[in-house]
Design a protein around this motif. Sequence first.
Motif, PDB file in Angstrom:
ATOM      1  N   MET A 299       1.182  -1.132   0.071  1.00 64.61           N
ATOM      2  CA  MET A 299       0.087  -0.170  -0.134  1.00 64.61           C
ATOM      3  C   MET A 299       1.490   1.294   0.433  1.00 64.61           C
ATOM      4  O   MET A 299       0.525   2.231  -0.656  1.00 64.61           O
ATOM      5  N   ALA A 300       2.024   0.584   1.055  1.00 64.19           N
ATOM      6  CA  ALA A 300       2.779   2.626   0.883  1.00 64.19           C
ATOM      7  C   ALA A 300       3.252   3.168  -0.790  1.00 64.19           C
ATOM      8  O   ALA A 300       3.601   3.696  -1.228  1.00 64.19           O
ATOM      9  N   SER A 301       3.369   1.874  -1.208  1.00 67.80           N
ATOM     10  CA  SER A 301       3.863   1.836  -2.681  1.00 67.80           C
ATOM     11  C   SER A 301       3.514   2.385  -3.588  1.00 67.80           C
ATOM     12  O   SER A 301       3.567   3.208  -4.379  1.00 67.80           O
ATOM     13  N   ILE A 302       2.122   2.431  -3.356  1.00 69.53           N
ATOM     14  CA  ILE A 302       0.981   2.811  -4.147  1.00 69.53           C
ATOM     15  C   ILE A 302       0.482   4.260  -4.011  1.00 69.53           C
ATOM     16  O   ILE A 302       0.905   5.171  -5.236  1.00 69.53           O
ATOM     17  N   ILE A 303       0.668   4.804  -2.266  1.00 68.64           N
ATOM     18  CA  ILE A 303       0.273   5.977  -2.055  1.00 68.64           C
ATOM     19  C   ILE A 303       1.670   6.320  -3.002  1.00 68.64           C
ATOM     20  O   ILE A 303       1.371   8.029  -3.095  1.00 68.64           O
ATOM     21  N   GLU A 304       3.520   6.273  -2.323  1.00 67.76           N
ATOM     22  CA  GLU A 304       4.330   6.950  -2.963  1.00 67.76           C
ATOM     23  C   GLU A 304       4.163   7.604  -4.354  1.00 67.76           C
ATOM     24  O   GLU A 304       3.885   8.889  -4.714  1.00 67.76           O
ATOM     25  N   LYS A 305       2.799   6.531  -4.845  1.00 70.29           N
ATOM     26  CA  LYS A 305       3.393   6.649  -6.428  1.00 70.29           C
ATOM     27  C   LYS A 305       1.506   7.974  -6.073  1.00 70.29           C
ATOM     28  O   LYS A 305       2.277   8.711  -7.807  1.00 70.29           O
ATOM     29  N   GLU A 306       1.120   8.065  -6.354  1.00 67.22           N
ATOM     30  CA  GLU A 306      -0.139   8.364  -6.330  1.00 67.22           C
ATOM     31  C   GLU A 306      -0.200  10.106  -6.022  1.00 67.22           C
ATOM     32  O   GLU A 306      -0.365  11.122  -6.934  1.00 67.22           O
TER      33      GLU A 306
ATOM     34  N   GLU B  35      -1.620  10.547   4.242  1.00 64.75           N
ATOM     35  CA  GLU B  35      -2.460  10.476   4.600  1.00 64.75           C
ATOM     36  C   GLU B  35      -4.370  10.409   4.035  1.00 64.75           C
ATOM     37  O   GLU B  35      -5.194   9.298   3.836  1.00 64.75           O
ATOM     38  N   GLN B  36      -4.535  11.415   3.400  1.00 66.83           N
ATOM     39  CA  GLN B  36      -5.345  11.456   2.418  1.00 66.83           C
ATOM     40  C   GLN B  36      -5.985  10.188   1.000  1.00 66.83           C
ATOM     41  O   GLN B  36      -6.438   9.270   1.181  1.00 66.83           O
ATOM     42  N   VAL B  37      -4.559  10.297   0.745  1.00 68.93           N
ATOM     43  CA  VAL B  37      -4.757   9.052  -0.318  1.00 68.93           C
ATOM     44  C   VAL B  37      -4.558   7.554   0.547  1.00 68.93           C
ATOM     45  O   VAL B  37      -5.870   6.444   0.029  1.00 68.93           O
ATOM     46  N   SER B  38      -4.736   7.611   1.288  1.00 65.48           N
ATOM     47  CA  SER B  38      -3.721   6.229   2.182  1.00 65.48           C
ATOM     48  C   SER B  38      -5.136   5.810   2.450  1.00 65.48           C
ATOM     49  O   SER B  38      -5.291   4.790   2.737  1.00 65.48           O
TER      50      SER B  38
ATOM     51  N   LYS C  86       9.920   6.681   3.466  1.00 62.10           N
ATOM     52  CA  LYS C  86       9.102   6.743   5.181  1.00 62.10           C
ATOM     53  C   LYS C  86       8.006   7.211   5.232  1.00 62.10           C
ATOM     54  O   LYS C  86       6.770   6.659   5.914  1.00 62.10           O
ATOM     55  N   LYS C  87       7.884   8.013   5.235  1.00 63.35           N
ATOM     56  CA  LYS C  87       6.262   8.974   5.189  1.00 63.35           C
ATOM     57  C   LYS C  87       5.610   8.066   4.444  1.00 63.35           C
ATOM     58  O   LYS C  87       4.284   8.478   5.261  1.00 63.35           O
ATOM     59  N   ALA C  88       6.032   7.468   3.338  1.00 66.51           N
ATOM     60  CA  ALA C  88       4.407   6.505   3.257  1.00 66.51           C
ATOM     61  C   ALA C  88       4.099   4.788   3.954  1.00 66.51           C
ATOM     62  O   ALA C  88       2.598   4.804   4.090  1.00 66.51           O
ATOM     63  N   ILE C  89       5.450   4.791   4.260  1.00 63.53           N
ATOM     64  CA  ILE C  89       4.997   3.703   4.846  1.00 63.53           C
ATOM     65  C   ILE C  89       3.977   3.663   6.130  1.00 63.53           C
ATOM     66  O   ILE C  89       3.529   3.254   6.038  1.00 63.53           O
ATOM     67  N   GLU C  90       4.654   5.373   7.303  1.00 63.94           N
ATOM     68  CA  GLU C  90       3.823   5.161   7.744  1.00 63.94           C
ATOM     69  C   GLU C  90       2.039   5.929   7.635  1.00 63.94           C
ATOM     70  O   GLU C  90       1.077   5.648   9.044  1.00 63.94           O
ATOM     71  N   ALA C  91       2.145   6.418   6.240  1.00 63.70           N
ATOM     72  CA  ALA C  91       1.266   7.117   5.775  1.00 63.70           C
ATOM     73  C   ALA C  91       0.289   5.835   4.911  1.00 63.70           C
ATOM     74  O   ALA C  91      -1.087   6.259   6.016  1.00 63.70           O
ATOM     75  N   SER C  92       0.880   5.087   5.067  1.00 65.40           N
ATOM     76  CA  SER C  92      -0.343   3.514   4.899  1.00 65.40           C
ATOM     77  C   SER C  92      -0.927   3.294   6.790  1.00 65.40           C
ATOM     78  O   SER C  92      -2.003   2.162   6.054  1.00 65.40           O
TER      79      SER C  92
ATOM     80  N   HIS D 254      -1.279   4.695   9.069  1.00 68.15           N
ATOM     81  CA  HIS D 254      -2.226   5.705   9.000  1.00 68.15           C
ATOM     82  C   HIS D 254      -3.292   6.625   8.377  1.00 68.15           C
ATOM     83  O   HIS D 254      -3.025   7.540   7.997  1.00 68.15           O
ATOM     84  N   PRO D 255      -4.414   5.580   7.623  1.00 69.34           N
ATOM     85  CA  PRO D 255      -5.000   6.562   7.204  1.00 69.34           C
ATOM     86  C   PRO D 255      -5.789   7.959   7.998  1.00 69.34           C
ATOM     87  O   PRO D 255      -5.660   7.749   8.998  1.00 69.34           O
ATOM     88  N   ASP D 256      -6.211   8.492   6.664  1.00 69.49           N
ATOM     89  CA  ASP D 256      -6.839  10.371   7.532  1.00 69.49           C
ATOM     90  C   ASP D 256      -8.436   9.031   8.083  1.00 69.49           C
ATOM     91  O   ASP D 256      -9.188   8.178   7.566  1.00 69.49           O
ATOM     92  N   ASN D 257      -9.065  10.131   8.617  1.00 67.49           N
ATOM     93  CA  ASN D 257      -9.968   9.820   8.953  1.00 67.49           C
ATOM     94  C   ASN D 257     -11.785  10.629   8.619  1.00 67.49           C
ATOM     95  O   ASN D 257     -12.534  10.370   8.985  1.00 67.49           O
ATOM     96  N   SER D 258     -11.566  10.816   7.052  1.00 68.27           N
ATOM     97  CA  SER D 258     -12.713  11.937   6.354  1.00 68.27           C
ATOM     98  C   SER D 258     -13.494   9.678   5.792  1.00 68.27           C
ATOM     99  O   SER D 258     -13.193   8.853   5.907  1.00 68.27           O
TER     100      SER D 258
END
Length: 352
Positions: free
Chosen positions: A223-230, A238-241, A301-307, A309-313
């Motif tokens: 998931m982190a790799s997908i977030i990184e590319k998006e 965190e929004q993408v996550s 590392k930021k993308a891994i952490e975002a994966s 901790h997704p946002d709450n929207s």
Amino acid sequence: MSASKSKTKKKNNAKRPGFMKGIVLFLIGILLVLGLILKASLWKDYPVKGQKQLLAISNGETYSGFIDRLAKENHVSFPIILKLYQRIMIHDTMKAGVYEIPQGMSIRAVLDMISNAENAQMNRILVIEGTTFKQLIEALKKDDLVTKEVVNLPTDQLLKELNIPFNHPEGLFAPDTYFFAKGETDRKILTDLYQRQMKALDQAWEKRASDLPYQNKYEALIMASIIEKETSLDSELEQVSGVFVRRLKIGMRLQTDPTVIYGMGENYKGNITRQDLRTSTPYNTYTMAGLPPTPIALPSKKAIEASMHPDNSQNLYFVATGNGGHKFSSSLQDHNKAVQEYLSVLRSKNKE
């Protein structure tokens, strides 16, 4: 000779020493000015904090860009002099590496030093977030300061040589800027990058949010790799996550272009067609549900952490704005409206 001619000659002779003196003083003035210009450029001390300082030169950097940067930072007053010196006296390109500059070293000496990789004290390896394992390997192969031991092996043998217990290398190596001793082995570099990535993954997994749809931390890495590319914006990670995590939870397909591109491999030529979106591959998240089988890039590392901790929207969709960043929506109706706004921006830019 008449008396009048004799007097004229004497007057001319009297003026000549003063005239010559003026020329000499003028030339001396020019030389002094040139000397000051050279001192303010070539023989000016390179800016060093402390007794010594490391200067990192990346692959592809040019003398022109380096000199322009010095000028922009007000370290040199006459960059054109440095560029002329480089063109006339230095018959080579800048060499990537990390150079040690002692206090009092002139800018001219620095320009000379960085044209020879043998002068480098260390090697700078830049692993950019979102690049692939293949790109990392190619960069190591091209780096003359890296001792080659494993990069030319088939991938399965490479992983075995590095004692990495995975079948696929993608996503396992941490992107960042690293400094290694000149001549360091690719084995040591890759092992170091792998250990750093696993440490970042382990730490994020321990502090992960509850109720995540991952069976294990490897899925979080995917998931982190997908977030990184998006997205390239830290503020959107965190929004993408959140969008993708919510889609996984409700069984909605991820439908993310970067996974399709990764699955196309060498067939990707810069554009995705409708046929590409309909063609099934293990990585086509338009045709298959859930996560792809492996990461698709090297996540930060930021993308891994975002994966973790997704946002709450309630957002389930996002699309580029055309002006940087993305527009996030919770309903398909709002998303379609955002898509039309994006297309309108593109049309306006194409008319310019």
